[in-house]
Design a protein around this motif. Structure first.
Motif, short mmCIF file in Angstrom:
data_model
loop_
_atom_site.label_atom_id
_atom_site.label_comp_id
_atom_site.label_asym_id
_atom_site.label_seq_id
_atom_site.Cartn_x
_atom_site.Cartn_y
_atom_site.Cartn_z
N LYS A 41 75.97 -71.68 -11.52
CA LYS A 41 77.15 -70.94 -10.80
C LYS A 41 78.05 -70.20 -11.66
CE LYS A 41 77.07 -74.15 -6.86
NZ LYS A 41 76.39 -75.27 -7.87
N PHE A 84 76.48 -74.17 -17.15
CA PHE A 84 76.77 -75.26 -18.09
C PHE A 84 75.93 -76.40 -17.98
CE2 PHE A 84 78.31 -78.27 -14.74
CZ PHE A 84 79.07 -77.18 -13.63
N TYR A 123 82.26 -74.39 -0.18
CA TYR A 123 80.99 -73.95 -0.75
C TYR A 123 80.14 -73.12 0.66
CZ TYR A 123 81.45 -75.35 -5.62
OH TYR A 123 82.02 -75.52 -6.64
N TYR A 131 76.64 -74.86 -0.22
CA TYR A 131 76.03 -76.10 0.40
C TYR A 131 76.51 -75.96 1.83
CZ TYR A 131 76.11 -77.42 -4.24
OH TYR A 131 76.16 -77.82 -5.71
N ARG A 147 70.77 -81.24 -12.68
CA ARG A 147 70.19 -80.04 -12.00
C ARG A 147 69.07 -79.76 -12.63
NH1 ARG A 147 73.70 -78.93 -7.89
NH2 ARG A 147 75.88 -79.55 -8.41
N TRP A 181 84.05 -71.11 -8.99
CA TRP A 181 83.27 -72.06 -9.82
C TRP A 181 81.95 -71.34 -10.44
CZ3 TRP A 181 84.85 -76.27 -12.03
CH2 TRP A 181 83.94 -77.21 -12.60
N GLU A 202 87.71 -74.08 -5.99
CA GLU A 202 86.23 -73.83 -6.31
C GLU A 202 85.62 -72.99 -5.00
OE1 GLU A 202 83.56 -76.97 -7.53
OE2 GLU A 202 85.30 -78.22 -8.47
N ASN A 222 87.86 -77.15 -2.43
CA ASN A 222 86.65 -76.62 -3.09
C ASN A 222 85.88 -76.62 -1.75
OD1 ASN A 222 87.75 -77.64 -5.56
ND2 ASN A 222 86.35 -79.24 -5.92
N ASN A 225 73.94 -75.99 -14.55
CA ASN A 225 74.52 -75.61 -13.27
C ASN A 225 74.69 -73.98 -13.38
OD1 ASN A 225 76.42 -74.45 -11.59
ND2 ASN A 225 77.09 -76.87 -11.06
N HIS A 279 86.82 -80.75 -15.69
CA HIS A 279 87.23 -81.73 -14.67
C HIS A 279 88.13 -82.45 -15.67
CE1 HIS A 279 85.72 -80.52 -11.02
NE2 HIS A 279 84.39 -80.43 -11.45
N ASP A 324 79.11 -83.92 -12.25
CA ASP A 324 78.29 -82.71 -12.43
C ASP A 324 78.55 -82.09 -13.72
OD1 ASP A 324 76.28 -81.12 -11.48
OD2 ASP A 324 77.87 -79.70 -10.64
N ASN A 363 89.51 -84.88 -7.96
CA ASN A 363 88.67 -83.82 -7.42
C ASN A 363 87.70 -84.43 -6.18
OD1 ASN A 363 87.35 -80.74 -7.93
ND2 ASN A 363 85.46 -82.16 -8.03
N GLU A 364 87.80 -84.00 -5.04
CA GLU A 364 86.80 -84.14 -3.84
C GLU A 364 86.49 -85.69 -4.16
OE1 GLU A 364 83.29 -82.24 -4.99
OE2 GLU A 364 84.05 -80.22 -4.48
N TYR A 394 87.09 -88.24 -10.49
CA TYR A 394 86.05 -87.21 -9.89
C TYR A 394 85.17 -88.10 -8.92
CZ TYR A 394 82.16 -83.81 -10.22
OH TYR A 394 81.32 -82.80 -10.10
C1 GCB Z 1 81.95 -79.22 -6.97
C2 GCB Z 1 82.34 -80.08 -7.90
C3 GCB Z 1 81.89 -79.33 -8.98
C4 GCB Z 1 80.40 -79.15 -9.27
C5 GCB Z 1 80.12 -78.21 -8.31
C6 GCB Z 1 78.71 -77.65 -7.97
O1 GCB Z 1 82.25 -79.25 -5.52
O2 GCB Z 1 83.72 -80.07 -7.67
O3 GCB Z 1 82.15 -80.18 -10.30
O4 GCB Z 1 79.96 -78.69 -10.40
O5 GCB Z 1 80.73 -78.46 -6.90
O6 GCB Z 1 78.34 -76.66 -8.75
O7 GCB Z 1 78.10 -78.37 -7.05
#
Ligand code: GCB
Length: 592
Positions: free
Chosen positions: A563, A547, A469, A473, A552, A542, A497, A467, A561, A349, A184, A412-413, A374
């Motif tokens: 966020k 960026f 959301y 999400y 996206r 995040w 995050e 992380n 993105n 990352h 991402d 990461n994840e 990642y």
């Molecule tokens: C995450 C990722 C990050 C993404 C973010 C997102 O969990 O670690 O790299 O950019 O979510 O915005 O979905």
């Protein structure tokens, strides 16, 4: 000749001899405090979409006038188009925006007479992703990994007068790389950090690692050095009255522990000391802060005092420069973090420019540094592991004298499979072997069905990154509170995050998903839910700035993105910025 050419065309292995990982962490030389010659500036440039350059041996083309060439040619390494180094080609011309593949960079190196008592090293700050180095037509090695520095010794390959240096850089995403195909963040290509030449005496200081011994007493400094061609070195830290010889063993390694009471480095008091090392005619110097970071139960202690990490995540991304970092950009990033009342940043990352950690040392910020393990990379592949581990060691060797860096994150994840566990556990052990003075972490997993933190990797790292959301999400916010209640991690947790997209452009929505109001609400609810959780010892939402990213593409994102707490112009703050700043101000005041 025609037969050979045909055979080469059909020979799928034509590039095999070049695909070694020869330029790895073991070829690095300690470069801080050394004089250097910059090789930044205009380089001849050519994209190689069909990957014919290796087969046709572009690297072996001799420099000569066009009218003297005996055979036709497809690339002009000595004339033709130029690009600035450092740069990402996507940012230079629209026709290169989505280009993924190989590109050739060529430039002269004018040496004058060669002094036989010196050694010469080339250092590339970073090239995305795979970089092959050629000098005067000879292949000198290959480096994998898009964000760490690599070096190659040129001694013996250079001739007096004009030499030609060529870098073939390939940014193709593949399943076995680190990261793999799916990320991402944007796949910027090219030589995007500084290229430099170092000249050293024959005696060579390879490495210097200086730190406070983390024994809870703050009274011992330890130095570990690696030297070629000497049996003794001299360590000086003038402001502490340290000036001591250091014996080296037959392999050139030496370790010394010295009683000392340095003023301790912290975000409130970022004290740095001049450290010098001399071996024979070779000298290096660094500016080093001394501090101790450790976990005690579910707390993180800095210099013996419990700490809450008031953080923000950042990418290395600029609307016009891509991944090229300038001093002003880094200074602005830290100024925004200061305005948010942060004491901590997550450099996500992948390894960011080394100047980021130097600046954090000077300004007083704590850092999480990370390698791009990642999502679902090829965990069962030993070559993928070697690549990831090498990137980790290169990062650690580069930044382990930086007091600001408190966490090495190994991923990461990543899906909780046996192969992933073995892979990431190996990385966590490697991090400790190369640097026992810092904490390890990773963005770990939540079991959404059981609503609790659950990840086998958590047993092998010091700090559990999560992380989450909720509100974005994951719709049901109640689940976050349930996770808080149901989890008993026994270690500090950092919310590595959380966040929500907000498109604040004129065409952005006023309400619901992707609106500024919605993002603000997510931040308010997140803060209210996380605040009472005692084992949560920090957060890095995040993200600081919107960026660029390929994946996206909806009507609000348009290739970004969103966020960010600040828009992609790196100036316009969204409402949630002040929500987080207010929360961090309260936490800071509580901690004082
Ligand atoms: C995450 C990722 C990050 C993404 C973010 C997102 O969990 O670690 O790299 O950019 O979510 O915005 O979905």
């Amino acid at each position: 000749l025609a037969e050979n050419a045909l055979q080469a065309l059909h020979d799928e292995d034509y590039d095999r001899p070049f695909n070694t990982q020869a330029l790895n962490h073991s070829t690095l030389v300690f470069t801080r405090g050394r004089p250097r010659i910059s090789l930044n500036g205009d380089w001849n440039f050519c994209v190689d979409l069909l990957d014919t350059g290796l087969r046709q041996k572009w690297f072996a083309m001799l420099p000569m006038a066009a009218e003297e060439r005996p055979e036709p040619w497809d690339y002009d390494p000595y004339e033709g188009e130029t690009v600035p180094v450092p740069s990402n080609w996507q940012m230079l011309k629209e026709k290169w925006y989505f280009f993924e593949g190989s590109a050739w960079y060529t430039r002269p190196l004018d040496m004058g007479a060669i002094n036989p008592d010196t050694r010469k090293f080339l250092r590339v700050g970073a090239a995305q992703y795979d970089c092959k180095v050629f000098l005067n037509g000879a292949f000198l090695g290959n480096h994998y990994g898009g964000s760490t520095p690599f070096m190659v010794e040129l001694t013996g390959h250079l001739k007096p007068g004009r030499n030609w240096l060529m870098l073939m850089v390939n940014n193709t995403r593949t399943l076995d790389r680190v990261p793999m195909r799916n990320t991402d963040w944007f796949n910027y290509g090219g030589v995007y950090r500084e290229v430099e030449l170092f000249e050293t005496p024959k005696t060579l200081i390879r490495d210097l690692f200086v730190h406070l011994v983390p024994d809870g007493r703050f009274g011992t400094i330890r130095a570990e050095v690696e030297v070629e061609g000497a049996d003794t070195a001299r360590l000086e830290i003038p402001a502490l009255g340290i000036d001591t010889p250091l014996a080296l063993d037959a392999s050139g390694r030496g370790v010394i522990e010295i009683a000392a009471k340095p003023a301790l480095w912290s975000p409130e008091s970022p004290v740095l000391y001049d450290v010098r090392l001399t071996a024979g005619a070779d000298h290096v110097r660094d500016r080093v802060g001394f501090r101790e970071i450790r976990t005690v139960g579910d707390e993180i202690h800095l210099n013996g005092t419990p700490l809450f990490l008031r953080g923000i995540s950042v990418h290395e991304d600029d609307r016009t420069l891509g991944k090229v970092m300038r001093e002003e950009d880094l200074a602005r990033r830290f100024a925004h973090a200061r305005e948010l009342n942060c004491n901590y940043l997550r450099l996500a990352h992948y390894p960011h420019h080394e100047r980021a950690a130097e600046m954090a040392d000077e300004l007083g910020f704590l850092l999480w540094e990370e390698i791009p393990v990642y999502w679902a990379i090829d965990f069962a592949n030993p070559a993928t592991y070697r690549d990831a581990e090498n990137q980790l060691i290169e990062l650690i060797k580069r930044d382990r004298n930086r007091a600001s860096v408190i966490i090495w994150s190994v991923g990461n994840e990543n899906p909780d499979t046996d192969a992933r566990l073995a892979f990431m556990r190996g990385l966590a052990e490697t991090a400790k072997a190369y640097d026992p003075t810092r904490l390890t972490s990773a963005a770990c997993l939540v079991n959404h069905a059981r609503t609790c933190i659950e990840d086998r990797l958590a047993d092998h790292i010091d700090v559990i990154g999560i992380n989450e959301y909720y509100g974005w999400y994951e719709e049901n916010f109640e689940d976050l509170a349930a996770i808080g209640r149901n989890s008993n991690p026994g270690k500090p947790v950092v919310i590595s995050e959380t966040g929500a997209d907000a498109d604040i452009s004129a065409t952005g929505p006023r309400r619901a998903l992707f609106s500024e109001a919605y993002q603000t609400e997510v931040y308010e609810k997140q803060i209210a839910t996380l605040r009472p959780l005692d084992y949560v010892k920090g957060m890095s939402p995040w993200i600081l700035y919107d960026f660029r990213v390929e994946r996206r593409q909806n009507v609000f994102q348009k290739g970004f993105n969103k966020k960010g707490l600040i828009a992609g112009d790196k100036a316009t703050r969204k409402e949630a910025f002040s929500v987080l700043a207010a929360y961090y101000a309260e936490r800071r005041d509580e901690d004082q």
